[in-house]
Scaffold this motif. Structure first.
Motif, PDB file in Angstrom:
ATOM      1  N   ASP A 165       0.832  -1.201   0.000  1.00 30.46           N
ATOM      2  CA  ASP A 165       0.000   0.000   0.000  1.00 30.46           C
ATOM      3  C   ASP A 165       0.868   1.253   0.000  1.00 30.46           C
ATOM      4  N   LYS A 200      -1.378  -1.806  -5.945  1.00 31.57           N
ATOM      5  CA  LYS A 200      -2.719  -2.309  -5.642  1.00 31.57           C
ATOM      6  C   LYS A 200      -2.879  -3.797  -5.997  1.00 31.57           C
ATOM      7  N   LEU A 260      -4.077  -1.782   5.492  1.00 34.32           N
ATOM      8  CA  LEU A 260      -4.460  -0.536   4.823  1.00 34.32           C
ATOM      9  C   LEU A 260      -4.694   0.591   5.822  1.00 34.32           C
ATOM     10  N   VAL A 299      -1.572  -5.793  -3.130  1.00 37.57           N
ATOM     11  CA  VAL A 299      -2.527  -5.747  -2.023  1.00 37.57           C
ATOM     12  C   VAL A 299      -3.652  -6.743  -2.262  1.00 37.57           C
TER      13      VAL A 299
END
Length: 459
Positions: free
Chosen positions: A78, A83, A155, A86
């Motif tokens: 992050d 992305k 996150l 993640v």
């Protein structure tokens, strides 16, 4: 680092930590509510729940420890704005958590005969067995929930798990009260009612967590296209390489505390019940440190992704100091109220059990004095472990925890508990020795790695 820098970091640390702390306290409240409500039924019932939860907590520690691998991967990705990394960590992590939850349920289910090998009172074992069957099943939703939680924590969205745990606790307290005592239209099930309350509340917890995360617009991309075809060995290996040692770290510590429960049981049911009371209270304060540990994991993981190693060291030290201050305050409270706190768990108006309950309170009061000291070491070691996980350093800390708990701590607990007049208090002195050893050498490990990163990158 001057005091002003600490103060600035304290604010950021608390913003991340307090939802995690409340969520962790919520998890602990499930067992504490069980202990308080079941304790009103009698000493044997309380000892049975203590024995049953000791097996469950070992399995739960493996599941929670393994799932922590998701957070530093997500936090680093992050911070690097990756992305896809993640998303991959989330999907693979959930898959592994589901598989692990099922496996842990089956292991606990077939491990019940171990209670006989540990020379536990037969009346306690007979009462604990059906309790274990149901609570073991709740490990499946519990570990799956951890997959969601660690993803959100990575996150820096730490509030979501807090909401889910609070929701599940409301359900748990209501169902426990109704099912244990047979209120209104509900049958009186005793400790089995506590087990069913735990199962239903944990199923509702994971359902709620999925619902609130999937409805967040910024997270929508991470909830699309779940498919077994997208499962890749490389990410499974990456999570497992971090998760397996982390699970062993938690396993070694929780297994030590479980051994303390079993050693107490071999002394007698009053010692076992007293051990559970003191452990329940110490667990509540430990959750503060656990929240700070997750904060350390997130913030250190972020700074590793940004490659700002000097600030990484500053952040970590601010969390260590914060944990030390908080645990010292709680230690003082334990000393001040060590004679009053055990009364919360027992019904002293029950004439039949008055002698047993009085003995339980006398033993628990002594244990809380030892707990006042060991929770300081416990708080430090778990926060430093969080920082090391943020660095994705897990193998060497696993060796440290094994030596501290099983080469140092357990032999002391066993000898003092079985062969001296200290009995239950001696068992807890062994816990203090193990935790203090772990805290010392984990701090040295983090100092070494932080300085090495700063030196190698010319910061």
């Amino acid at each position: 680092m001057n005091l002003a820098q600490y103060k600035n970091e304290f604010s950021r640390n608390f913003q991340l930590a307090y939802p995690v702390i409340l969520g962790m306290l919520g998890h602990t409240m499930i067992s504490i509510v069980d202990n308080i409500m079941v304790g009103k039924l009698g000493t044997t019932e309380l000892a049975a729940v203590s024995l049953g939860n000791s097996l469950i907590f070992i399995a739960m520690s493996v599941g929670i420890g393994f799932s922590t691998a998701i957070t530093p991967i997500v936090a680093q990705a992050d911070a690097s704005d990756n992305k896809e990394e993640v998303r991959s960590a989330f999907h693979h992590g959930l898959f592994l958590c589901l598989a692990l939850g099922i496996m842990l349920f089956l292991i606990v289910f077939v491990s019940k005969p171990l209670m006989y090998l540990m020379h536990q009172p037969e009346e306690v074992i007979n009462m604990a067995s059906p309790f274990i069957n149901w609570v073991a099943f709740s490990l499946i939703p519990m570990v799956v929930f951890q997959g969601y939680k660690q993803f959100a924590d990575g996150l820096s969205l730490t509030k979501y798990s807090m909401y889910a745990v609070i929701f599940s606790n409301v359900i748990h307290i209501f169902l426990n009260y109704m099912l244990i005592y047979g209120i209104w239209i509900f049958p009186k099930l005793g400790i089995l009612g506590a087990a069913l309350g735990t199962v239903i509340s944990r199923l509702s917890m994971v359902a709620y967590m999925h619902y609130i995360l999937s409805r967040n617009e910024t997270l929508t991309m991470y909830f699309q296209d779940f498919s077994f075809n997208q499962i890749k060995k490389s990410m499974l290996k990456k999570i497992t390489a971090l998760g397996l040692p982390s699970s062993m770290q938690m396993f070694f510590e929780v297994a030590l505390f479980t051994a303390a429960v079993w050693l107490s049981g071999s002394i007698g049911k009053t010692s076992q019940a007293a051990n559970q009371i003191a452990l329940s209270l110490a667990s509540m304060t430990f959750m503060i440190a656990m929240g700070l540990s997750v904060t350390a994991m997130i913030r250190v993981g972020n700074q590793k992704g940004l490659k700002d190693y000097k600030y990484l060291q500053t952040v970590a030290k601010s969390i260590f100091v914060l944990a030390l201050v908080v645990e010292i305050v709680f230690a003082g409270l334990f000393v001040l109220f060590h004679q009053q706190l055990p009364h919360l768990f027992l019904n002293m108006e029950n004439i039949t059990d008055l002698a047993d309950n009085s003995e339980v309170i006398a033993i628990a009061s002594k244990l809380l004095l030892v707990a006042a000291l060991f929770q300081i070491s416990d708080g430090i070691q778990v926060v430093v472990l969080g920082a090391l996980r943020g660095l994705q350093d897990v193998k060497f800390p696993t060796i440290i925890t094994f030596i501290a708990y099983w080469i140092v701590g357990f032999p002391i607990s066993f000898y003092l508990g079985e062969y001296t007049d200290l009995k239950a208090t001696g068992i807890w002195i062994g816990l203090l020795a193990g935790l203090s050893t772990a805290a010392l050498f984990l701090c040295l490990r983090f100092n070494y790695l932080a300085r090495k990163l700063i030196h190698n990158n010319g910061q």
